[in-house]
Motif scaffolding. Structure first.
Motif, PDB file in Angstrom:
ATOM      1  N   ASP A  58       1.094   5.465 -11.092  1.00 40.99           N
ATOM      2  CA  ASP A  58       1.003   3.816 -11.130  1.00 40.99           C
ATOM      3  C   ASP A  58       2.048   3.479 -10.339  1.00 40.99           C
ATOM      4  O   ASP A  58       3.194   3.494 -10.525  1.00 40.99           O
ATOM      5  N   PRO A  59       1.604   2.579  -9.203  1.00 37.85           N
ATOM      6  CA  PRO A  59       2.629   2.155  -8.282  1.00 37.85           C
ATOM      7  C   PRO A  59       3.479   1.129  -8.811  1.00 37.85           C
ATOM      8  O   PRO A  59       4.587   1.158  -8.339  1.00 37.85           O
ATOM      9  N   VAL A  68      10.087   1.789  -3.247  1.00 33.41           N
ATOM     10  CA  VAL A  68       9.621   3.062  -3.667  1.00 33.41           C
ATOM     11  C   VAL A  68      10.597   4.095  -3.371  1.00 33.41           C
ATOM     12  O   VAL A  68      11.413   4.328  -2.279  1.00 33.41           O
ATOM     13  N   PRO A  69      10.589   5.328  -3.960  1.00 37.30           N
ATOM     14  CA  PRO A  69      11.077   6.437  -3.764  1.00 37.30           C
ATOM     15  C   PRO A  69      11.041   7.182  -2.346  1.00 37.30           C
ATOM     16  O   PRO A  69       9.855   6.953  -1.735  1.00 37.30           O
ATOM     17  N   VAL A  70      12.334   7.452  -1.710  1.00 36.40           N
ATOM     18  CA  VAL A  70      12.373   7.918  -0.556  1.00 36.40           C
ATOM     19  C   VAL A  70      12.778   9.322  -0.671  1.00 36.40           C
ATOM     20  O   VAL A  70      13.925   9.501  -1.163  1.00 36.40           O
ATOM     21  N   ALA A  98       0.796  -1.448  -0.083  1.00 33.97           N
ATOM     22  CA  ALA A  98      -0.056   0.090  -0.122  1.00 33.97           C
ATOM     23  C   ALA A  98       0.859   1.299   0.186  1.00 33.97           C
ATOM     24  O   ALA A  98       0.244   2.469  -0.372  1.00 33.97           O
ATOM     25  N   VAL A  99       2.194   1.204   0.054  1.00 28.53           N
ATOM     26  CA  VAL A  99       2.939   2.261   0.374  1.00 28.53           C
ATOM     27  C   VAL A  99       3.721   2.871  -0.998  1.00 28.53           C
ATOM     28  O   VAL A  99       3.953   1.783  -1.715  1.00 28.53           O
ATOM     29  N   ARG A 100       3.531   4.014  -1.296  1.00 31.95           N
ATOM     30  CA  ARG A 100       3.849   4.477  -2.640  1.00 31.95           C
ATOM     31  C   ARG A 100       5.034   5.394  -2.718  1.00 31.95           C
ATOM     32  O   ARG A 100       5.698   5.725  -3.818  1.00 31.95           O
ATOM     33  N   ALA A 101       5.453   5.977  -1.403  1.00 35.98           N
ATOM     34  CA  ALA A 101       6.536   6.518  -1.280  1.00 35.98           C
ATOM     35  C   ALA A 101       6.820   6.876   0.158  1.00 35.98           C
ATOM     36  O   ALA A 101       5.829   6.528   1.139  1.00 35.98           O
ATOM     37  N   ALA A 118      10.565   1.683 -11.844  1.00 43.79           N
ATOM     38  CA  ALA A 118      11.414   3.124 -12.195  1.00 43.79           C
ATOM     39  C   ALA A 118      12.515   2.975 -11.006  1.00 43.79           C
ATOM     40  O   ALA A 118      13.785   3.107 -11.354  1.00 43.79           O
ATOM     41  N   LYS A 119      12.225   2.945  -9.788  1.00 50.13           N
ATOM     42  CA  LYS A 119      13.134   2.814  -8.888  1.00 50.13           C
ATOM     43  C   LYS A 119      14.368   1.877  -8.770  1.00 50.13           C
ATOM     44  O   LYS A 119      15.509   1.815  -8.818  1.00 50.13           O
TER      45      LYS A 119
END
Length: 244
Positions: A196-197, A94-96, A44-47, A203-204
């Protein structure tokens, strides 16, 4: 010391809060790594927004813990803990986004250098005072924030760079007043969270795959020299002088 929540948009917020200067002990570094790993493992986490409470973002390791140790166990622990936390930032699926206020020193540079995006307050300063502590490390990460010769000068002299300088280098995305820092970081995170997750996670992973060098391996190489300085007694002398 390390808190974590997830909002309704799928943005995880991880907060460091260890007064007076957010210098983390061994357990704190491992707890931070665990919080980042847990956030990345949550579908559920996207960033992720990584930030801190208090005067500064992070002052590195807890030198008092090292000075109090009767052997090298604290040194080994904190080096492994830092490596785990830096890796958790880098490998997070995911991006940090890091939100930096005040001082960002030592281990704080490791967190920022491995992050995807940096937002900073106007009073933020970045530095590696490691040579003043009888240690080395995180030049790997500082070199991801400033040009090579600037990094070397900062490393040799323990000089700091401002948020404005890093913004000019392109490593800090935005510089904002401190009161607006958290909101600025969440603005970026929510923009990412709307994508879109599956694409963002791909991408990451792809961006990590095209890095010109492996920051995990190069950081561990640097740490070897810290251990050498400790085994020869040089680090003890420098740390004792710092602790007076």
């Amino acid at each position: 010391m390390i808190g974590s929540t997830v909002d309704e948009h799928g943005v995880a917020e991880i907060v460091m809060d260890n007064p007076p200067v957010n210098a983390l002990p061994v357990k704190g570094w491992f707890d931070l790594a665990a919080a980042l790993d847990a956030a990345g493992a949550d579908p559920a986490v996207r960033a992720v927004v990584l930030r801190a409470e208090g005067r500064g973002f992070n002052a590195g390791v807890d030198i008092k813990e090292l000075l109090a140790a009767r052997d090298h166990s604290a040194l080994v622990g904190v080096n492994r803990g830092c490596a785990a936390a830096f890796t958790a930032v880098y490998d997070c699926p995911v991006p940090v986004i890091v939100a930096v206020q005040g001082f960002c020193l030592g281990g704080g540079i490791g967190l920022c250098g491995n992050a995807d995006i940096i937002v900073a307050s106007g009073d933020a300063t970045f530095g590696l005072p490691e040579v003043d502590r009888g240690a080395l490390g995180a030049a790997t990460h500082l070199s991801r924030l400033v040009p090579q010769h600037k990094m070397r000068a900062m490393m040799y002299t323990s000089a700091t760079a401002t948020a404005a300088e890093l913004h000019a280098f392109g490593s800090v995305l935005r510089v904002v007043p401190r009161a607006e820092l958290r909101a600025a970081a969440f603005t970026v995170a929510h923009d990412i969270a709307r994508k879109d997750p599956n694409v963002i996670r791909a991408a990451k992973e792809s961006l990590n795959g095209i890095d010109p060098w492996d920051p995990k391996r190069s950081y561990r190489y640097e740490q070897g020299f810290t251990f050498e300085l400790n085994l020869t007694g040089v680090a003890d002398k420098v740390r004792d002088e710092f602790g007076r």
